[in-house]
Design an enzyme around this catalytic site. Structure first.
Site, mmCIF file in Angstrom:
data_model
loop_
_atom_site.group_PDB
_atom_site.id
_atom_site.type_symbol
_atom_site.label_atom_id
_atom_site.label_comp_id
_atom_site.label_asym_id
_atom_site.label_seq_id
_atom_site.Cartn_x
_atom_site.Cartn_y
_atom_site.Cartn_z
ATOM 1 N N GLU A 308 41.486 42.228 43.107
ATOM 2 C CA GLU A 308 41.736 43.289 42.124
ATOM 3 C C GLU A 308 42.174 44.581 42.818
ATOM 4 O OE1 GLU A 308 41.967 41.899 39.445
ATOM 5 O OE2 GLU A 308 40.688 40.167 39.836
ATOM 6 N N TYR A 395 49.963 32.480 40.958
ATOM 7 C CA TYR A 395 49.139 32.956 42.066
ATOM 8 C C TYR A 395 49.475 32.216 43.361
ATOM 9 C CZ TYR A 395 45.980 34.987 38.501
ATOM 10 O OH TYR A 395 45.455 35.706 37.456
#
Length: 614
Positions: A308, A395
């Site tokens: 994050e 991803y």
């Protein structure tokens, strides 16, 4: 109409919103927000302006200068994916004022009753706007192409406090004047003795999906000069455990700055949400949202924080223009996460992380074998709900593509390129072609060395992808192979293993095994009871597919205690797809009983799994 985004009614020929001012009155009893939204456009406009909304009741739309009502219409039947189109007729205005209320069924909001919180005393609400759910909180051009600044005046019960993906300005008493545009409310209700106002401002332009807030009885711990960890104040143990788990956050921020340039967001605070939060983490700027399942007690949960944090550069600073280019957010961020982990936790941990990702990528190829479009980095999503096709492909295949470029040019040259890329496009939303043009301009001849079109538009995993190599990775894969021959790893062999090692091991076992083998493995190592949910869920998936019915109770307990979609998708799919009649019935029963504890996005994902396989 010239659409800019397959998931939005926004017209590319219209001016985009640049600023939103929101007044929000949170009515916890009705699970509703009564609100006004002042939208400022990049330029005056005459004609029909299209906005996105979902389950919103619009009372009126006004010209804020004259308060004269503007004609508007809402599409009579909502699109199942995009929601409702709001068309406002403008005559040279550059601002509009929308008076509206949200619905209790708003897809971005989860309202928790007091009994669903730690304290059992006060309610709680939080948002999850990615990918296309901001439109259920306020009518907007809900596309990453429309980057907005915003400010918020939020009226909440006084025992509670609010946090946002924005700078906290002040906490104060309500003012009578503020209620004048909220026609569902009187000034008396706005200014009631038990209410308080929290003000926030986001001065940097962000995509709407990064709009976020949470309101509850919150406490915090300081863990660094730029970081606090927040959670429910009654959850003291959670706060203390989170403070320990994320104690190294400042060091990660410093390493991120060395790699990618200055941290542009001032604060990097963390909010540990209730267990129903549907993601591992959400990269809301200034206030990252986290599931409590990332608190593992051994600091490995910090890898989610590293991911994050990496979004602070790739995803939040530079954003995909729409979800068809999602890999630009997640592929670069997964690469950046592993670079940070490599420095802070060591190369072996980063390689294990990569190995788990490699296994996950191969599993996704199996998942999408009948729909290869979603094995591409750049894919077509017209008529597709992005929540339904959310996967590890952007991803992990995205990571592999970024790593392939680094391997071609060398790390030193690639680091220079990466910093230049971030500096060039910060606070912009771009597509894959823009990135590729920049890549070819700054690394001349790269297209002769790497098949860029194959990587971005081809299906499957390219042959020049990289399976990770390290002593520990190779050893774990070898032990997984031995299990297929009936050999269980010895206690000496696993003595140093933490959650990641076990996860990699379990994910590389056969899809199903002899039930006696599975039971014996658990009897020795207690995997079904693991406090690390990645390990627990990987084991329970194996138990379901191996027809070990003795674990149905633990599966039910797990699905009723967490709402993270990674685990829900894994276990509900295992029950519904690979299970027999008993397992399918169990899946339906658990969902019927647990449904209201899940976030609306998670409810939709589980419903689609059950409708597909049952």
């Amino acid at each position: 109409m010239a659409p800019i985004d397959p998931h939005s009614f926004t017209d590319s020929s219209h001016p985009l919103t640049t600023h939103v001012s929101l007044s929000l009155y949170l009515d916890f009893n009705a699970s509703t927000i009564h609100a006004s939204a002042l939208l400022s456009l990049s330029s005056p406009f005459s004609g029909n302006l299209s906005l996105d909304s979902r389950s919103i009741s619009i009372k009126s739309i006004l010209d804020p200068q004259t308060l004269i009502p503007l004609h508007f219409s809402v599409s009579p039947s909502p699109d199942p994916i995009k929601g409702s189109e709001v068309v406002v007729v403008l005559a040279g205005q550059s601002q509009i004022l929308i008076l509206y209320s949200t619905s209790p069924s708003a897809s971005a909001l989860q309202w928790l009753s007091p009994l669903q919180t730690f304290s059992k005393t006060h309610p709680y609400v939080y948002t999850q706007c990615q990918a296309i759910h901001a439109r259920s909180i306020f009518p907007c051009q809900d596309t990453p192409a429309a980057r907005i600044r915003y400010d918020v005046v939020m009226n909440i019960p006084s025992p509670l406090s609010a946090v946002m993906s924005a700078c906290h300005v002040r906490r104060r008493l309500p003012v009578l004047e503020e209620a004048k545009h909220l026609d569902a409310l009187s000034s008396v209700v706005w200014c009631a003795e038990d209410r308080v106002v929290e003000e926030f401002a986001m001065e940097q332009p962000i995509p709407p999906y990064l709009f976020a807030f949470a309101v509850g009885e919150l406490g915090f711990r300081e863990v660094g000069p730029r970081t606090r960890v927040y959670a429910e104040s009654a959850a003291g143990e959670v706060l203390d455990a989170a403070a320990l788990e994320f104690a190294g956050t400042e060091e990660m921020i410093k390493q991120g700055e060395k790699l990618f340039g200055d941290y542009e967001w001032e604060r990097f605070d963390l909010l540990v949400l209730p267990p129903s939060f549907p993601y591992g983490g959400m990269e809301n700027p200034r206030m990252v949202f986290l599931t409590p399942t990332v608190i593992k007690g051994d600091a490995t949960g910090a890898q989610v924080v590293a991911h994050e944090l990496a979004h602070s550069w790739t995803g939040n600073l530079i954003t995909n223009i729409n979800n068809e280019h999602f890999w630009l957010n997640e592929g670069f961020t997964t690469y950046a996460e592993r670079r940070i982990v490599e420095v802070v936790q060591g190369a072996d941990i980063a390689t294990l992380n990569m190995g788990i990702g490699w296994r996950g990528l191969n599993d996704e190829m199996e998942r999408f074998k009948d729909n290869l479009e979603f094995t591409k980095l750049k894919n077509k999503q017209e008529g597709v709900d992005p929540d339904d096709v959310y996967s590890q492909v952007p991803y992990e295949k995205g990571f592999q593509f970024v790593l392939r470029i680094e391997r071609q040019v060398g790390r030193t040259a690639f680091d220079e390129f990466l910093k230049k890329y971030i500096a060039t496009f910060k606070f912009k939303s771009i597509d894959t072609d823009t990135f590729l043009d920049f890549l070819k301009a700054n690394i001349p001849g790269i297209e002769k060395e790497i098949n860029l079109q194959l990587w971005t538009e081809g299906v499957g995993i390219p042959e020049d992808a990289y399976e990770p190599v390290s002593a520990i990775y190779t050893k774990i894969i070898s032990l997984a192979e031995e299990f297929k021959q009936g050999k269980m790893p010895s206690e000496d062999e696993v003595a140093e293993w933490k959650g990641q090692e076990w996860e990699l091991y379990l994910e590389n076992l056969p899809k199903s095994c002899e039930p006696s083998q599975v039971v014996a493995l658990d009897k020795r190592y207690r995997l079904a009871e693991s406090k690390d949910y990645e390990v627990k869920v990987s084991f329970l998936k194996l138990a379901i597919s191996s027809k070990c019915k003795g674990y149905h109770g633990e599966v039910e307990k797990t699905l009723k205690s967490v709402g993270r979609m990674l685990y829900l998708r894994t276990l509900f799919t295992a029950l519904a797809q690979t299970g027999g009649t008993e397992e399918k019935q169990l899946a339906k029963q658990i969902f019927a009983e647990a449904r209201e504890t899940y976030h609306p996005i998670a409810q939709g994902v589980v419903e689609s799994i059950l409708s597909k396989y049952i």
